[in-house]
Design an enzyme around this catalytic site. Structure first.
Site, PDB file in Angstrom:
ATOM      1  N   ASP A   1      10.632   4.540  -4.025  1.00 32.91           N
ATOM      2  CA  ASP A   1       9.792   3.526  -3.403  1.00 32.91           C
ATOM      3  C   ASP A   1      10.450   2.175  -3.740  1.00 32.91           C
ATOM      4  O   ASP A   1      11.209   2.076  -4.716  1.00 32.91           O
ATOM      5  CB  ASP A   1       8.395   3.626  -4.009  1.00 32.91           C
ATOM      6  CG  ASP A   1       7.507   2.483  -3.600  1.00 32.91           C
ATOM      7  OD1 ASP A   1       7.333   2.289  -2.391  1.00 32.91           O
ATOM      8  OD2 ASP A   1       6.997   1.779  -4.485  1.00 32.91           O
TER       9      ASP A   1
ATOM     10  N   ASP B   1       8.816  -1.522  -3.315  1.00 34.60           N
ATOM     11  CA  ASP B   1       7.901  -2.504  -3.898  1.00 34.60           C
ATOM     12  C   ASP B   1       7.161  -1.895  -5.097  1.00 34.60           C
ATOM     13  O   ASP B   1       6.423  -0.930  -4.940  1.00 34.60           O
ATOM     14  CB  ASP B   1       6.919  -2.907  -2.786  1.00 34.60           C
ATOM     15  CG  ASP B   1       5.763  -3.723  -3.285  1.00 34.60           C
ATOM     16  OD1 ASP B   1       6.001  -4.831  -3.753  1.00 34.60           O
ATOM     17  OD2 ASP B   1       4.621  -3.245  -3.200  1.00 34.60           O
TER      18      ASP B   1
ATOM     19  N   GLY C   1       1.589   0.283  -1.152  1.00 33.94           N
ATOM     20  CA  GLY C   1       2.154   1.373  -0.345  1.00 33.94           C
ATOM     21  C   GLY C   1       1.628   1.453   1.076  1.00 33.94           C
ATOM     22  O   GLY C   1       2.217   2.133   1.903  1.00 33.94           O
TER      23      GLY C   1
ATOM     24  N   ASP D   1       4.974   4.030  -7.280  1.00 37.62           N
ATOM     25  CA  ASP D   1       4.037   3.257  -8.122  1.00 37.62           C
ATOM     26  C   ASP D   1       2.646   3.197  -7.498  1.00 37.62           C
ATOM     27  O   ASP D   1       1.787   2.480  -8.025  1.00 37.62           O
ATOM     28  CB  ASP D   1       4.545   1.823  -8.312  1.00 37.62           C
ATOM     29  CG  ASP D   1       4.301   0.974  -7.077  1.00 37.62           C
ATOM     30  OD1 ASP D   1       4.625   1.453  -5.966  1.00 37.62           O
ATOM     31  OD2 ASP D   1       3.763  -0.134  -7.216  1.00 37.62           O
TER      32      ASP D   1
HETATM   33  P1  B16 Z   1       5.465  -5.498   4.700  1.00 36.58           P
HETATM   34  P2  B16 Z   1       6.448   0.039  -0.620  1.00 36.58           P
HETATM   35  C1  B16 Z   1       4.746  -1.564   0.729  1.00 36.58           C
HETATM   36  O1  B16 Z   1       6.026  -1.337   0.160  1.00 36.58           O
HETATM   37  C2  B16 Z   1       3.885  -2.398  -0.201  1.00 36.58           C
HETATM   38  O2  B16 Z   1       3.605  -1.685  -1.397  1.00 36.58           O
HETATM   39  C3  B16 Z   1       2.583  -2.749   0.469  1.00 36.58           C
HETATM   40  O3  B16 Z   1       1.811  -3.577  -0.386  1.00 36.58           O
HETATM   41  C4  B16 Z   1       2.884  -3.490   1.787  1.00 36.58           C
HETATM   42  O4  B16 Z   1       1.673  -3.777   2.469  1.00 36.58           O
HETATM   43  C5  B16 Z   1       3.776  -2.610   2.651  1.00 36.58           C
HETATM   44  O5  B16 Z   1       4.976  -2.285   1.952  1.00 36.58           O
HETATM   45  C6  B16 Z   1       4.152  -3.307   3.943  1.00 36.58           C
HETATM   46  O6  B16 Z   1       4.982  -4.407   3.623  1.00 36.58           O
HETATM   47  O7  B16 Z   1       4.303  -6.398   4.971  1.00 36.58           O
HETATM   48  O8  B16 Z   1       6.608  -6.211   3.986  1.00 36.58           O
HETATM   49  O9  B16 Z   1       5.932  -4.756   5.920  1.00 36.58           O
HETATM   50  O10 B16 Z   1       5.654   0.081  -1.879  1.00 36.58           O
HETATM   51  O11 B16 Z   1       6.156   1.195   0.323  1.00 36.58           O
HETATM   52  O12 B16 Z   1       7.922  -0.167  -0.862  1.00 36.58           O
HETATM   53 MG    MG Z   2       5.319   0.683  -4.055  1.00 42.28          MG
END
Ligand code: B16
Ligand code: MG
Length: 215
Positions: A9, A11, A46, A169
């Protein structure tokens, strides 16, 4: 070797961009006068940008002054403004060391992220060309907890789901890995998740987990 491929993952695992998500959603919630705290933020990990707004609006009883697209776009602008200051110095040395060791050992490595900003973040951290495969929010129809992101990553790595280990996470991400029939190591915010196969206190603990499985 039980695992041939590791799907990370982004973020909250590779990057600390979770703090930026929190700050930029807080700006939107404050503009609306909607409640927003760490507890609500926890539920956004996520999941997609659009679903994140829906979760925030669950505790907002009034009529929205503007369209949903206006708020998701404004959140993204603020988020990208915060991302613009990132440099390779923001990549934690423990993460870098772990990635380098895994590469030396010959693991196939991918990123599986719900974010449409994943490639920008990887570039900012100096990891633009590190991973064999990057599947992000632009490549999928359905965000975590749907298994699509991890299934696409393992397909592009050319290995079976049972040969992949996902590092996550978020509750949504762990559910996504389970639905994809993959083992999962939980980290950070979801470190104690009961359905994860392994619990990592630090990212370097991953090396110990894999060493046992290399016998
Ligand atoms: P974006 P991951 C996710 O990343 C984030 O955890 C989540 O908080 C966010 O809303 C989602 O990406 C979309 O992100 O707005 O930049 O397209 O944890 O899957 O790496
Ligand atoms: Mg994440």
């Amino acid at each position: 070797m039980k695992y041939q491929g590791i799907i990370f993952d982004l973020d909250g695992v590779i990057s600390h961009t979770d703090q930026f998500h929190f700050k930029s959603w807080k700006t939107i919630a404050d503009e609306l006068g909607a409640p927003f705290d760490e507890e609500i933020n926890h539920q956004l990990r996520g999941v997609s940008r659009e679903e994140s707004l829906e979760i925030i609006l669950q505790s907002y009883a009034k009529e929205l002054p503007r369209s949903k697209a206006y708020y998701t776009e404004k959140k993204n602008q603020e988020y990208r403004r915060l991302l613009s200051a990132m440099t390779p110095e923001d990549l934690e040395p423990e993460v870098k060391t772990t990635l380098d060791i895994l590469r030396q050992k010959g693991y196939k490595m991918a990123v599986g992220s719900s974010s449409k900003n994943a490639r920008l973040i990887l570039e900012k951290l100096g990891l633009a060309n590190f991973f064999e495969v990057v599947v992000d929010g632009n490549d999928i129809e359905q965000s975590k907890p749907h298994p699509e992101v991890f299934l696409k990553a393992c397909e592009r790595l050319g290995i079976a789901p049972q040969q992949c280990l996902v590092i996550e996470d978020a509750k949504a991400g762990i559910e996504s890995a389970i639905a994809a029939n993959m083992d999962c190591a939980s980290f950070g915010d979801a470190a104690r998740h009961p359905r994860a196969n392994y619990h990592l206190k630090r990212i370097t603990d991953l090396l110990e987990v894999l060493k046992e499985k290399e016998q």
